[in-house]
Design a protein around this motif. Sequence first.
Motif, PDB file in Angstrom:
ATOM      1  N   ASP A  75      -8.015  -2.014 -13.059  1.00  0.00           N
ATOM      2  CA  ASP A  75      -7.269  -1.977 -11.801  1.00  0.00           C
ATOM      3  C   ASP A  75      -5.841  -1.488 -11.933  1.00  0.00           C
ATOM      4  O   ASP A  75      -4.984  -1.854 -11.146  1.00  0.00           O
ATOM      5  N   LEU A  76      -5.610  -0.684 -12.942  1.00  0.00           N
ATOM      6  CA  LEU A  76      -4.294  -0.073 -13.026  1.00  0.00           C
ATOM      7  C   LEU A  76      -4.362   1.288 -12.362  1.00  0.00           C
ATOM      8  O   LEU A  76      -5.363   1.964 -12.456  1.00  0.00           O
ATOM      9  N   LYS A  77      -3.301   1.630 -11.705  1.00  0.00           N
ATOM     10  CA  LYS A  77      -3.275   2.952 -11.134  1.00  0.00           C
ATOM     11  C   LYS A  77      -2.698   3.875 -12.206  1.00  0.00           C
ATOM     12  O   LYS A  77      -1.613   3.634 -12.719  1.00  0.00           O
ATOM     13  N   VAL A  78      -3.458   4.906 -12.562  1.00  0.00           N
ATOM     14  CA  VAL A  78      -3.027   5.791 -13.636  1.00  0.00           C
ATOM     15  C   VAL A  78      -2.801   7.191 -13.083  1.00  0.00           C
ATOM     16  O   VAL A  78      -3.666   7.759 -12.433  1.00  0.00           O
ATOM     17  N   GLU A  79      -1.629   7.709 -13.303  1.00  0.00           N
ATOM     18  CA  GLU A  79      -1.346   9.086 -12.899  1.00  0.00           C
ATOM     19  C   GLU A  79      -1.029   9.870 -14.154  1.00  0.00           C
ATOM     20  O   GLU A  79      -0.187   9.454 -14.952  1.00  0.00           O
ATOM     21  N   VAL A  80      -1.660  11.010 -14.292  1.00  0.00           N
ATOM     22  CA  VAL A  80      -1.372  11.857 -15.449  1.00  0.00           C
ATOM     23  C   VAL A  80      -0.229  12.786 -15.087  1.00  0.00           C
ATOM     24  O   VAL A  80      -0.287  13.512 -14.101  1.00  0.00           O
ATOM     25  N   ILE A  81       0.853  12.700 -15.832  1.00  0.00           N
ATOM     26  CA  ILE A  81       1.996  13.567 -15.562  1.00  0.00           C
ATOM     27  C   ILE A  81       1.786  14.913 -16.255  1.00  0.00           C
ATOM     28  O   ILE A  81       2.026  15.962 -15.675  1.00  0.00           O
ATOM     29  N   THR A 140       0.824   2.066 -12.739  1.00  0.00           N
ATOM     30  CA  THR A 140       1.319   1.142 -11.730  1.00  0.00           C
ATOM     31  C   THR A 140       0.468  -0.119 -11.765  1.00  0.00           C
ATOM     32  O   THR A 140      -0.757  -0.045 -11.758  1.00  0.00           O
ATOM     33  N   PHE A 141       1.122  -1.246 -11.855  1.00  0.00           N
ATOM     34  CA  PHE A 141       0.423  -2.539 -11.877  1.00  0.00           C
ATOM     35  C   PHE A 141       0.733  -3.268 -10.590  1.00  0.00           C
ATOM     36  O   PHE A 141       1.870  -3.287 -10.165  1.00  0.00           O
ATOM     37  N   GLU A 169       0.822  -1.213   0.000  1.00  0.00           N
ATOM     38  CA  GLU A 169       0.000   0.000   0.000  1.00  0.00           C
ATOM     39  C   GLU A 169       0.846   1.249   0.000  1.00  0.00           C
ATOM     40  O   GLU A 169       0.601   2.203  -0.736  1.00  0.00           O
ATOM     41  N   ILE A 170       1.851   1.235   0.871  1.00  0.00           N
ATOM     42  CA  ILE A 170       2.705   2.415   0.985  1.00  0.00           C
ATOM     43  C   ILE A 170       3.435   2.655  -0.329  1.00  0.00           C
ATOM     44  O   ILE A 170       3.597   3.782  -0.780  1.00  0.00           O
ATOM     45  N   PHE A 171       3.827   1.568  -0.974  1.00  0.00           N
ATOM     46  CA  PHE A 171       4.561   1.694  -2.223  1.00  0.00           C
ATOM     47  C   PHE A 171       3.704   2.238  -3.338  1.00  0.00           C
ATOM     48  O   PHE A 171       4.128   3.054  -4.129  1.00  0.00           O
ATOM     49  N   THR A 172       2.473   1.756  -3.399  1.00  0.00           N
ATOM     50  CA  THR A 172       1.649   2.130  -4.533  1.00  0.00           C
ATOM     51  C   THR A 172       0.876   3.401  -4.267  1.00  0.00           C
ATOM     52  O   THR A 172       0.401   4.041  -5.195  1.00  0.00           O
ATOM     53  N   ASN A 173       0.745   3.755  -3.001  1.00  0.00           N
ATOM     54  CA  ASN A 173      -0.054   4.923  -2.700  1.00  0.00           C
ATOM     55  C   ASN A 173       0.547   5.745  -1.557  1.00  0.00           C
ATOM     56  O   ASN A 173      -0.069   5.932  -0.510  1.00  0.00           O
ATOM     57  N   PRO A 174       1.782   6.211  -1.749  1.00  0.00           N
ATOM     58  CA  PRO A 174       2.430   6.966  -0.670  1.00  0.00           C
ATOM     59  C   PRO A 174       1.725   8.305  -0.466  1.00  0.00           C
ATOM     60  O   PRO A 174       1.285   8.909  -1.438  1.00  0.00           O
ATOM     61  N   GLN A 175       1.597   8.722   0.791  1.00  0.00           N
ATOM     62  CA  GLN A 175       0.891   9.952   1.098  1.00  0.00           C
ATOM     63  C   GLN A 175       1.838  11.119   1.373  1.00  0.00           C
ATOM     64  O   GLN A 175       1.605  12.230   0.952  1.00  0.00           O
ATOM     65  N   LYS A 176       2.883  10.825   2.134  1.00  0.00           N
ATOM     66  CA  LYS A 176       3.736  11.915   2.599  1.00  0.00           C
ATOM     67  C   LYS A 176       4.928  12.127   1.680  1.00  0.00           C
ATOM     68  O   LYS A 176       5.433  11.177   1.081  1.00  0.00           O
ATOM     69  N   PRO A 177       5.385  13.371   1.567  1.00  0.00           N
ATOM     70  CA  PRO A 177       6.533  13.674   0.691  1.00  0.00           C
ATOM     71  C   PRO A 177       7.748  12.797   0.998  1.00  0.00           C
ATOM     72  O   PRO A 177       8.407  12.318   0.083  1.00  0.00           O
ATOM     73  N   ILE A 178       8.007  12.582   2.292  1.00  0.00           N
ATOM     74  CA  ILE A 178       9.188  11.795   2.667  1.00  0.00           C
ATOM     75  C   ILE A 178       9.092  10.376   2.118  1.00  0.00           C
ATOM     76  O   ILE A 178      10.049   9.811   1.618  1.00  0.00           O
ATOM     77  N   LYS A 201       7.297   9.442  -0.517  1.00  0.00           N
ATOM     78  CA  LYS A 201       7.429   9.517  -1.980  1.00  0.00           C
ATOM     79  C   LYS A 201       8.895   9.612  -2.378  1.00  0.00           C
ATOM     80  O   LYS A 201       9.331   9.016  -3.355  1.00  0.00           O
ATOM     81  N   GLU A 202       9.638  10.353  -1.553  1.00  0.00           N
ATOM     82  CA  GLU A 202      11.047  10.521  -1.858  1.00  0.00           C
ATOM     83  C   GLU A 202      11.789   9.191  -1.738  1.00  0.00           C
ATOM     84  O   GLU A 202      12.596   8.839  -2.599  1.00  0.00           O
ATOM     85  N   PHE A 203      11.490   8.447  -0.686  1.00  0.00           N
ATOM     86  CA  PHE A 203      12.142   7.149  -0.514  1.00  0.00           C
ATOM     87  C   PHE A 203      11.841   6.222  -1.688  1.00  0.00           C
ATOM     88  O   PHE A 203      12.691   5.498  -2.165  1.00  0.00           O
ATOM     89  N   ILE A 204      10.594   6.277  -2.132  1.00  0.00           N
ATOM     90  CA  ILE A 204      10.191   5.382  -3.209  1.00  0.00           C
ATOM     91  C   ILE A 204      10.796   5.815  -4.534  1.00  0.00           C
ATOM     92  O   ILE A 204      11.251   4.988  -5.323  1.00  0.00           O
ATOM     93  N   SER A 205      10.853   7.134  -4.737  1.00  0.00           N
ATOM     94  CA  SER A 205      11.353   7.608  -6.027  1.00  0.00           C
ATOM     95  C   SER A 205      12.816   7.248  -6.235  1.00  0.00           C
ATOM     96  O   SER A 205      13.283   7.137  -7.366  1.00  0.00           O
ATOM     97  N   VAL A 206      13.550   7.056  -5.122  1.00  0.00           N
ATOM     98  CA  VAL A 206      14.945   6.651  -5.265  1.00  0.00           C
ATOM     99  C   VAL A 206      15.021   5.307  -5.986  1.00  0.00           C
ATOM    100  O   VAL A 206      15.911   5.038  -6.778  1.00  0.00           O
TER     101      VAL A 206
END
Lengths: 352, 217
Positions: free
Chosen positions: A335-341, A273-274, A227-236, A238-243
């Motif tokens: 059931d794909l998570k779609v984010e528009v950049i 995200t799948f 859950e945390i990986f696919t739907n991070p809430q806090k900037p910190i 997101k930063e860990f995941i983006s690495v």
Amino acid sequence: MIKLSHIEKTYDSPAGPVKALKGIDLEIARGEIYGIIGLSGAGKSTLIRCINMLERPTSGTVTIDGQDITAMDESSLRQARKSIGMIFQHFNLLSSATVYDNIAFPLRLGHISEKDVRAKVAPLLELVGLTDKAHQYPAQLSGGQKQRVGIARALASEPKVLLCDEATSALDPQTTKSILELIRNINQKLSLTVVVITHEMQVIKDICDKVAVIENGVIAEQGNVLEIFTNPQKPITKEFISVLLSNSLPAAFRGNEISPKPVPGSYLLLRLTFIGESADEPVIAGMIREHHIEVTMLFGTLDQIKNTPYGRMIIGVTGDEAEIQRALDYLTERDLKVEVIGYVQRHASVAQ
Amino acid sequence: MSSDMLPLLSKALGETVYMVVISMIIATLIGIPLGVLLHTTAKKQILACRNFNRILASIVNAVRSIPFIILMVAIIPLTRLIVGSSIGTTAAMVPLVIASVPFIGRQVETSLKEVPEGIVEAALSMGATPLQIIQRVLLPEAMPGIIAQLTTVIISLVGESAMAGAIGGGGLGDLAIRYGYQRFRPEIMLATVIILIVLVQIVQFAGNRLAKKLNKK
Ligand SMILES: Nc1ncnc2c1ncn2[C@@H]1O[C@H](COP(=O)(O)OP(=O)(O)O)[C@@H](O)[C@H]1O
Ligand SMILES: [Mg+2]
């Protein structure tokens, strides 16, 4: 299994009091691998050291297996510590003792015959694959082998909990993998509850069931790793995941402005995200087949979080606006998570 | 070479070795626990006890700041009380021990400080008692360092024992002064110096070898 309630820890330092932990609540279930991630100085070590009272919390309680260990006197605490194994970033082995004697150390603290020591150390040596190194000294071992000795030593007193403070931070990526694998194996084999402290998301992703993100002495976010990986809430977070996940655009797009509105000749960039099953299905192929759009793949990975397949992809789409919208709906339904950049133009200089 | 030289030298050497060995044994038996206390009662250590540590450290510093030759004379009443006399080889050992104990204490403390904190912490996390940590972690881990430091102490004891000898303790120092200096026998002076040099070399060599053998790092 482990319950931390309102843990606070303030250190006295010459420069004044340092609030390392500011009210931590955490519950870790039996048999779970629980990760705690944070930047350097966030309070991770302080937190894990509060679990076995190497550091006494200034306030709050720590309950392990129903026992409040913050209320214990020294001698019951020593007893309780025997059921909490710990491994360290710098291994902390006795340099003057052989591998065998290091592993035997916790056993010999009690009244036990050398015959029984041998009977316990032998299978541990085997478990960590160091039987042939039993009579060598730590200085003769590699980092990974030293950590294996650390693990065997921590397991010798048959603990219920294993605490790992940056246990792989001094190791190269390959050795890290093998040590994490070993930790996961013993977690399953011995149904051991494991607490893992790290500053690397990779470690969390590889072995943890749950994760807490700690920042400045408070828990910023916690939950299932997936859950945390696919739907991070806090900037910190997101930063860990983006690495871990390279989100940078390919050369053809890099440096161009991303606009929220379509511009002539632009591509709509989507981050997909799948998770789980959908990662295996040919969803993208389906979307292209059923819609009048042009799709260009910009980035894609298929990975695993513990044992769940997990994919991430960045695609660029051009075509009729309404048709693109239908394509987006198609993806969301599956059931794909779609984010528009956003919309971005290709560099003219880069040939198609 | 005169006929009396050999017996004189061998008797003096015997006395020196006797003084050094016995004083060293007694001083080590007291000095090591002292060093352990100095280290473990310090801030953040396993037996942390601020006031006790301060008092102990002050006593150690006080004794260490007295030059040996003055200490020797100053404690004559105490020496008399302990061995019944203030002259002779045995009497000389009292100031030797008193001077060496704080020296050893500090040296042992220094070696113990070099044991990485993490190792002690690991032992604590396994439920070891303070005594177990001292016996099974601190002392074994610091042993190569302690041996090297004790070697230095033995060598300075050889020198101090020569001084003690000069005020009636016997030994090589006594011989060198009474015969070599006061009776103008340079060959005895020379022989004494050579023996002292050889003695120190042997001690240093043996100390280095042992420290190296114990060091598994
Ligand atoms: N013994 C100590 N004395 C004073 N401050 C400390 C001590 N240990 C840790 N701290 C401080 O507490 C904070 C958290 O440290 P720590 O738990 O080691 O963080 P992490 O393990 O996440 O890097 C830091 O600001 C650190 O400087
Ligand atoms: Mg840390």
